[in-house]
Design a protein around this motif. Structure first.
Motif, PDB file in Angstrom:
ATOM      1  N   THR A 115      34.577  50.961  40.287  1.00 26.06           N
ATOM      2  CA  THR A 115      34.267  51.198  38.879  1.00 26.06           C
ATOM      3  C   THR A 115      34.982  50.204  37.967  1.00 26.06           C
ATOM      4  O   THR A 115      36.163  49.923  38.154  1.00 26.06           O
ATOM      5  CB  THR A 115      34.680  52.631  38.485  1.00 26.06           C
ATOM      6  N   GLY A 116      34.250  49.680  36.978  1.00 28.48           N
ATOM      7  CA  GLY A 116      34.866  48.856  35.932  1.00 28.48           C
ATOM      8  C   GLY A 116      35.231  47.456  36.373  1.00 28.48           C
ATOM      9  O   GLY A 116      34.739  46.925  37.367  1.00 28.48           O
ATOM     10  N   ILE A 117      36.161  46.833  35.641  1.00 30.47           N
ATOM     11  CA  ILE A 117      36.598  45.458  35.896  1.00 30.47           C
ATOM     12  C   ILE A 117      37.323  45.386  37.228  1.00 30.47           C
ATOM     13  O   ILE A 117      38.206  46.193  37.522  1.00 30.47           O
ATOM     14  CB  ILE A 117      37.508  44.966  34.760  1.00 30.47           C
ATOM     15  N   PHE A 118      36.951  44.385  38.026  1.00 29.24           N
ATOM     16  CA  PHE A 118      37.526  44.237  39.360  1.00 29.24           C
ATOM     17  C   PHE A 118      38.255  42.912  39.525  1.00 29.24           C
ATOM     18  O   PHE A 118      39.153  42.796  40.347  1.00 29.24           O
ATOM     19  CB  PHE A 118      36.406  44.370  40.394  1.00 29.24           C
ATOM     20  N   PHE A 119      37.896  41.905  38.744  1.00 32.97           N
ATOM     21  CA  PHE A 119      38.494  40.578  38.863  1.00 32.97           C
ATOM     22  C   PHE A 119      39.338  40.252  37.638  1.00 32.97           C
ATOM     23  O   PHE A 119      39.127  40.804  36.554  1.00 32.97           O
ATOM     24  CB  PHE A 119      37.401  39.508  39.040  1.00 32.97           C
ATOM     25  N   SER A 120      40.281  39.337  37.834  1.00 29.56           N
ATOM     26  CA  SER A 120      41.208  38.981  36.751  1.00 29.56           C
ATOM     27  C   SER A 120      40.525  38.253  35.602  1.00 29.56           C
ATOM     28  O   SER A 120      41.086  38.141  34.518  1.00 29.56           O
ATOM     29  CB  SER A 120      42.354  38.120  37.304  1.00 29.56           C
ATOM     30  N   ASN A 121      39.315  37.754  35.827  1.00 28.51           N
ATOM     31  CA  ASN A 121      38.568  37.123  34.730  1.00 28.51           C
ATOM     32  C   ASN A 121      37.647  38.122  34.035  1.00 28.51           C
ATOM     33  O   ASN A 121      36.744  37.736  33.306  1.00 28.51           O
ATOM     34  CB  ASN A 121      37.755  35.940  35.253  1.00 28.51           C
ATOM     35  N   SER A 122      37.881  39.408  34.287  1.00 29.88           N
ATOM     36  CA  SER A 122      37.152  40.530  33.663  1.00 29.88           C
ATOM     37  C   SER A 122      35.768  40.767  34.246  1.00 29.88           C
ATOM     38  O   SER A 122      34.991  41.540  33.685  1.00 29.88           O
ATOM     39  CB  SER A 122      37.040  40.344  32.137  1.00 29.88           C
TER      40      SER A 122
END
Length: 345
Positions: A115-122
């Motif tokens: 769920t939601g943001i998974f990577f550091s670049n959003s």
């Protein structure tokens, strides 16, 4: 109206309202969704930490891992009955139980994408599949629903999927799964990482390193538990290990076991990973600084500073007169490495 009549009318009104309330009350439906349960337990923004299950959710009935909102940390929580653990299966008294009343579900992707943001670049999983679908090779568990479309496309139109792959560098994820610097190899042979410090940097970024404290120079257990320091804080996290990490002299990890192999690198098992990396003391000293300024502290820090302290042991053997000089009386600062740890995913 007399008091008795008033009281009777009042009681009748209360009874009528109570009967109406009972008539309209419905049986509460249990939560079957683990993401919803995590929100109940940890608040808005929490979700099921899918990484720990590798798409086999039978163990969720004994261990429910929920993400803490606004952090990259997962905590183990108590489970409750009726949480979905498979197709037409849910948890009953800690056991994943088949039941015709349980919801249906696709066991190859039971809880869908992370769920939601998974990577550091959003990026979310959907963003990843749209911009860099080749990363599904590394994130197929957390992004199983989005990556399923890639697998389908590959089967139906292989020419399209092989030409559309981008060579963008993968950002780090907000989980413990290591980021990929190159997602599709361009050479025929890929050399595995054998150094645990390097693997910690891959998982947690520059400044991370292996937490040597937990091993006491016996690294055979590293094949099941890799402890990495989080940059700029004094906490070590337990991480999943990968094959070929050095665990002894001519030994490396294979399927969670420290295995002797002539192809494995050689190493000194009394100091397999050398000194703790970087600043170790709160006054800014490294291990080398400590040995130079206050060598007597090797008695307390021989494990973390095994390489630097080895020179002290050698000096003691060859020139004992130099080591009998009274040590400095400097107050020993604290170290910057904490011995606590948390699970991440």
């Amino acid at each position: 109206m007399d008091l008795q009549a008033y009281s009777g009318a009042r009681i009748s009104t209360i009874k009528k309202k109570l009967d109406q309330a009972l008539a309209t009350t419905t049986t509460a439906q249990p939560t079957t969704d683990a993401d919803q349960l995590c929100v109940q337990k940890r608040g808005t923004g929490s979700h099921l930490c899918r990484y720990f299950y590798n798409q086999d959710y039978s163990s969720i009935c004994t261990k429910l891992y929920c993400a803490i909102p606004n952090t990259n940390t997962c905590y183990e929580n108590r489970i409750q009955d009726y949480i979905l653990c498979g197709n037409k299966k849910w948890c009953i008294s800690g056991v994943c139980t088949s039941d015709s009343n349980a919801p249906a579900g696709d066991e190859t992707c039971l809880y869908g994408d992370r769920t939601g943001i998974f990577f550091s670049n959003s990026w979310t999983c959907a963003d990843m599949v749209r911009e860099a679908p080749q990363w599904c090779a590394d994130h197929s568990s957390a992004c199983c629903a989005s990556c399923a479309s890639i697998r389908t496309t590959t089967i139906t139109t292989p020419a399209t999927t092989t030409t559309s792959v981008k060579t963008t560098t993968s950002p780090t994820t907000t989980s413990t799964a290591a980021s990929s610097t190159t997602t599709i190899a361009t050479t025929t042979t890929v050399q595995p990482i054998t150094d645990a410090d390097q693997l910690c940097v891959q998982k947690h970024g520059t400044g991370s390193h292996l937490c040597r404290y937990f091993y006491n120079q016996d690294y055979s257990s590293i094949c099941t538990k890799l402890y990495c320091a989080i940059p700029n804080i004094n906490t070590c996290y337990e991480n999943r290990i990968q094959d070929y990490i050095l665990c002894g002299n001519k030994k490396w990890c294979i399927s969670g076991v420290c295995t002797s192999d002539s192809n494995a690198p050689a190493g000194d098992e009394t100091c397999l990973y050398g000194d703790r990396k970087g600043t170790y003391f709160t006054n800014g000293w490294t291990c080398a600084d400590m040995v130079r300024e206050a060598p007597q502290w090797c008695a307390d820090h021989a494990n973390a500073c095994c390489a630097s302290c080895a020179s002290i042991r050698t000096t003691t053997t060859t020139t004992p007169t130099t080591t009998t000089t009274p040590p400095a009386t400097t107050v020993q600062p604290k170290t910057t490495e904490d011995t606590s740890f948390f699970y991440r995913y």
